[in-house]
Design a protein around this motif. Structure first.
Motif, PDB file in Angstrom:
ATOM      1  N   UNK A 127      96.146  32.429  53.563  1.00 52.87           N
ATOM      2  CA  UNK A 127      97.218  32.839  54.467  1.00 52.87           C
ATOM      3  C   UNK A 127      98.590  32.376  53.993  1.00 52.87           C
ATOM      4  N   UNK A 128      98.734  32.165  52.690  1.00 52.60           N
ATOM      5  CA  UNK A 128     100.033  31.775  52.167  1.00 52.60           C
ATOM      6  C   UNK A 128     100.449  30.374  52.550  1.00 52.60           C
ATOM      7  N   UNK A 129      99.486  29.475  52.753  1.00 55.68           N
ATOM      8  CA  UNK A 129      99.772  28.117  53.203  1.00 55.68           C
ATOM      9  C   UNK A 129     100.563  27.302  52.195  1.00 55.68           C
ATOM     10  N   UNK A 130     101.230  26.273  52.701  1.00 55.48           N
ATOM     11  CA  UNK A 130     102.077  25.427  51.878  1.00 55.48           C
ATOM     12  C   UNK A 130     101.307  24.255  51.288  1.00 55.48           C
ATOM     13  N   UNK A 141     107.247  27.552  47.743  1.00 57.40           N
ATOM     14  CA  UNK A 141     107.465  28.943  48.129  1.00 57.40           C
ATOM     15  C   UNK A 141     107.152  29.177  49.609  1.00 57.40           C
ATOM     16  N   UNK A 142     106.063  28.592  50.081  1.00 58.74           N
ATOM     17  CA  UNK A 142     105.650  28.821  51.461  1.00 58.74           C
ATOM     18  C   UNK A 142     106.622  28.219  52.465  1.00 58.74           C
ATOM     19  N   UNK A 143     107.420  27.262  52.045  1.00 59.23           N
ATOM     20  CA  UNK A 143     108.457  26.679  52.897  1.00 59.23           C
ATOM     21  C   UNK A 143     109.740  27.498  52.826  1.00 59.23           C
ATOM     22  N   UNK A 144     110.066  27.974  51.630  1.00 54.02           N
ATOM     23  CA  UNK A 144     111.346  28.630  51.386  1.00 54.02           C
ATOM     24  C   UNK A 144     111.389  30.083  51.839  1.00 54.02           C
ATOM     25  N   UNK A 145     110.270  30.803  51.730  1.00 53.56           N
ATOM     26  CA  UNK A 145     110.334  32.263  51.912  1.00 53.56           C
ATOM     27  C   UNK A 145     110.361  32.729  53.372  1.00 53.56           C
ATOM     28  N   UNK A 146     109.752  32.033  54.349  1.00 53.47           N
ATOM     29  CA  UNK A 146     109.717  32.600  55.701  1.00 53.47           C
ATOM     30  C   UNK A 146     111.092  32.847  56.308  1.00 53.47           C
ATOM     31  N   UNK A 147     112.068  32.024  55.994  1.00 55.19           N
ATOM     32  CA  UNK A 147     113.393  32.184  56.588  1.00 55.19           C
ATOM     33  C   UNK A 147     114.271  33.221  55.917  1.00 55.19           C
ATOM     34  N   UNK A 148     113.784  33.852  54.867  1.00 51.06           N
ATOM     35  CA  UNK A 148     114.573  34.866  54.169  1.00 51.06           C
ATOM     36  C   UNK A 148     114.596  36.182  54.963  1.00 51.06           C
ATOM     37  N   UNK A 149     115.586  37.006  54.663  1.00 50.61           N
ATOM     38  CA  UNK A 149     115.747  38.259  55.393  1.00 50.61           C
ATOM     39  C   UNK A 149     114.623  39.244  55.153  1.00 50.61           C
ATOM     40  N   UNK A 150     114.379  40.082  56.148  1.00 49.02           N
ATOM     41  CA  UNK A 150     113.304  41.067  56.078  1.00 49.02           C
ATOM     42  C   UNK A 150     113.719  42.356  55.379  1.00 49.02           C
ATOM     43  N   UNK A 151     114.997  42.500  55.089  1.00 49.47           N
ATOM     44  CA  UNK A 151     115.495  43.667  54.355  1.00 49.47           C
ATOM     45  C   UNK A 151     116.206  43.179  53.100  1.00 49.47           C
ATOM     46  N   UNK A 152     116.082  43.963  52.046  1.00 48.15           N
ATOM     47  CA  UNK A 152     116.689  43.557  50.785  1.00 48.15           C
ATOM     48  C   UNK A 152     117.522  44.686  50.203  1.00 48.15           C
TER      49      UNK A 152
END
Length: 251
Positions: A127-130, A141-152
């Motif tokens: 499940x993409x765990x940290x 990566x699992x800490x950094x990526x969730x807060x990124x925007x959903x559109x690029x």
């Protein structure tokens, strides 16, 4: 695939427009028992977040080289498409010393430390765990990526004729990846939308990448990506092929 698809990121956009809810990547790890299924929409969301991490947090620019020290895994597929979205070169199993950024799994951290640029570590947990604790010198990566925007949206247009992928010492432009993936699809049994390919091939060759990601994406199909498939007996494999509605295999 449409006539305007010139890069792998274009293929993903076309898949999203055609049927966002269908399965795209189903991943098994037969060493851990993990199974995860990502629809086109879910996969594209991970790609967008990862591309935003690359472009925004890591300041990656077109032409930069990203060494991917990762196995055949759904998160590796995400990184490959994120690199294509930004316009950076995905160097699969590449030399970290020659890379601007390195992305490493848990088994290659020592080698990855040779990169003098940014270092990202993936725990590759279910499940993409940290990581319980981020490896020294790496961002998790699992800490950094969730807060990124959903559109690029890329800061600069991605040139399909520029280098996009290096694997097994061979360089491909984005256009070459798309063209080869589409051309090779029939030989893999991907005859059109709805085809479902089970691949147990590693990602360290073009053949493995084509079967395990690019050709299914280019044809409106999907992939059942299996890591450690050698641990699965023939009877269990036959059951998986039936339960996952697999139409072709690549082992």
């Amino acid at each position: 695939m449409t006539t305007t698809d010139r890069t792998p990121a274009d293929l993903l956009r076309s898949a999203l427009a055609a049927d966002a809810g269908r399965p795209l990547v189903t991943f098994y790890d037969d060493a851990t028992g993990e199974r995860v299924e990502l629809s086109v929409a879910t996969f594209a969301n991970w790609v967008a977040k990862t591309a935003n991490l690359l472009q925004g947090e890591l300041s990656a620019e077109p032409g930069d080289r990203v060494a991917l020290l990762l196995p055949a895994h759904w998160q590796t597929a995400v990184w490959l498409l994120a690199c294509s979205s930004v316009g950076v070169v995905a160097d699969v199993a590449g030399d970290p010393k020659a890379a601007d950024i390195v992305v490493s799994g848990p088994d290659t951290l020592d080698a990855a430390r040779a990169c003098s640029g940014s270092r990202i570590a993936l725990a590759l947990r279910p499940l993409g765990g940290r990581f319980p604790q981020a490896p020294d010198g790496f961002a998790d990566y699992a800490v950094e990526v969730p807060g990124q925007g959903d559109r690029f949206a890329p800061f600069a247009p991605v040139d399909p004729e520029e280098p996009a992928l290096i694997v097994a010492g061979r360089e491909f432009s984005g256009a070459e990846v798309v063209e080869r993936a589409a051309a090779e699809a029939p030989g893999l049994g991907l005859t059109g939308p709805g085809a479902r390919l089970l691949s147990g091939m590693p990602y360290d060759t073009w053949e493995g990448l084509s079967a395990g990601l690019y050709s299914p994406l280019a044809t409106g199909g999907s992939v059942v990506l299996c890591r450690h498939l050698e641990r699965l007996g023939e009877e269990s494999l036959a059951q998986r092929i039936e339960s996952e509605r697999v139409t072709a295999t690549a082992r």
